[in-house]
Design a protein around this motif. Structure first.
Motif, short mmCIF file in Angstrom:
data_model
loop_
_atom_site.label_atom_id
_atom_site.label_comp_id
_atom_site.label_asym_id
_atom_site.label_seq_id
_atom_site.Cartn_x
_atom_site.Cartn_y
_atom_site.Cartn_z
N LEU A 120 0.78 -0.95 -0.12
CA LEU A 120 -0.10 0.10 -0.22
C LEU A 120 0.96 1.33 -0.04
O LEU A 120 1.60 1.43 1.07
N ALA A 121 0.87 1.98 -0.97
CA ALA A 121 1.36 3.35 -0.99
C ALA A 121 0.65 4.48 -1.81
O ALA A 121 -0.28 4.07 -2.62
N TYR A 122 1.21 5.66 -1.72
CA TYR A 122 0.68 6.62 -2.29
C TYR A 122 0.69 6.51 -4.08
O TYR A 122 1.91 5.86 -4.41
N HIS A 123 0.04 6.92 -4.83
CA HIS A 123 0.07 6.82 -6.08
C HIS A 123 1.26 6.99 -6.83
O HIS A 123 2.00 6.34 -7.95
N HIS A 124 2.09 8.15 -6.33
CA HIS A 124 3.27 8.70 -7.09
C HIS A 124 4.49 7.63 -6.54
O HIS A 124 5.61 7.77 -6.95
N TYR A 125 4.08 6.78 -5.38
CA TYR A 125 5.34 5.77 -4.96
C TYR A 125 5.07 4.35 -5.39
O TYR A 125 5.90 3.55 -5.20
N GLY B 56 12.42 5.04 -1.44
CA GLY B 56 12.05 5.74 -0.19
C GLY B 56 12.81 4.73 1.10
O GLY B 56 12.98 5.78 2.15
N ALA B 57 12.50 3.59 0.99
CA ALA B 57 13.40 2.94 2.20
C ALA B 57 14.98 3.30 2.40
O ALA B 57 15.50 3.33 3.44
N ARG B 58 15.24 3.30 1.02
CA ARG B 58 16.61 3.72 1.19
C ARG B 58 17.25 5.27 1.78
O ARG B 58 18.02 5.34 2.51
N LEU B 59 16.18 5.99 1.36
CA LEU B 59 16.39 7.35 1.90
C LEU B 59 16.20 7.70 3.35
O LEU B 59 16.82 8.38 4.17
N LEU C 200 -1.11 -2.62 -4.56
CA LEU C 200 -0.10 -3.15 -5.59
C LEU C 200 -0.07 -4.56 -5.12
O LEU C 200 0.50 -4.88 -4.07
N SER C 201 -0.19 -5.47 -6.21
CA SER C 201 -0.03 -6.91 -5.81
C SER C 201 1.39 -7.38 -6.46
O SER C 201 1.52 -6.90 -7.62
N ILE C 202 2.04 -8.18 -5.72
CA ILE C 202 3.34 -8.62 -6.31
C ILE C 202 3.51 -10.06 -6.16
O ILE C 202 3.00 -10.56 -5.24
N GLU C 203 4.13 -10.68 -7.34
CA GLU C 203 4.16 -12.08 -7.39
C GLU C 203 5.72 -12.44 -7.17
O GLU C 203 6.59 -11.96 -8.13
N ILE C 204 6.10 -13.02 -6.23
CA ILE C 204 7.33 -13.60 -5.94
C ILE C 204 7.33 -15.13 -6.40
O ILE C 204 6.42 -16.04 -5.84
N PRO C 205 8.16 -15.54 -7.28
CA PRO C 205 8.15 -17.02 -7.72
C PRO C 205 8.20 -18.09 -6.43
O PRO C 205 8.87 -17.65 -5.46
#
Length: 154
Positions: free
Chosen positions: A6-11, A19-22, A64-69
């Protein structure tokens, strides 16, 4: 394995972990990139909610749904029983642990217990991993939060 962000549309479509790096996070110190996701949509919402300072912090989110094999060599599952006591309140420890896994680059992701709901897992994705290209990102969708929940924020 499907995970959720879950994130804002521009991220939400960022695949670099900027973001995590900064700013750093529970499982990464500043300077180390990663993407924070959860094994369940509801846990992703709780993670967002617990960090919200006001109603505006949970408005305008995208899911955002993300598939990790489903390959055992791509995801490392951190064993909570081997973690130090009080890990949820020890950011130095959790950042140290995450940095070890992320900088090694072997795993596309690692799963850890949630500090909010320890029986559920958050999954931290490593955009620098050798097999990151095998991760599939779906099209993000608008995520509306029920007013009964968002109205509890000031």
């Amino acid at each position: 394995m499907t995970v959720y962000r879950l994130a804002y549309h521009h991220y939400v479509t960022d695949k670099t972990g900027i973001g995590a790096r900064l700013y750093g996070g529970r499982w990464n110190p500043k300077g180390v990139a990663c993407l924070y996701t959860s094994a369940h949509i509801s846990l992703a919402l709780l993670e967002k909610f617990v960090h919200a300072r006001g109603k505006e912090d949970v408005a305008g989110l995208m899911l955002l749904s993300i598939e990790i094999p489903d390959r055992g060599d791509l995801v490392y599952h951190v064993d909570e029983s081997r973690m130090v006591d009080g890990w949820a309140d020890n950011f130095d420890y959790s950042q140290w642990l995450g940095k070890q896994i992320l900088t090694e680059g072997t795993f596309v992701a690692f799963s850890v217990p949630s500090a909010i709901v320890p029986a559920e897992r958050n999954v931290i994705i490593n955009p620098q991993a050798a097999h990151f290209k095998e991760v599939r990102f779906h099209k993000p969708v608008i995520f509306d939060i029920d007013a009964r929940l968002s109205d509890r924020l000031v």
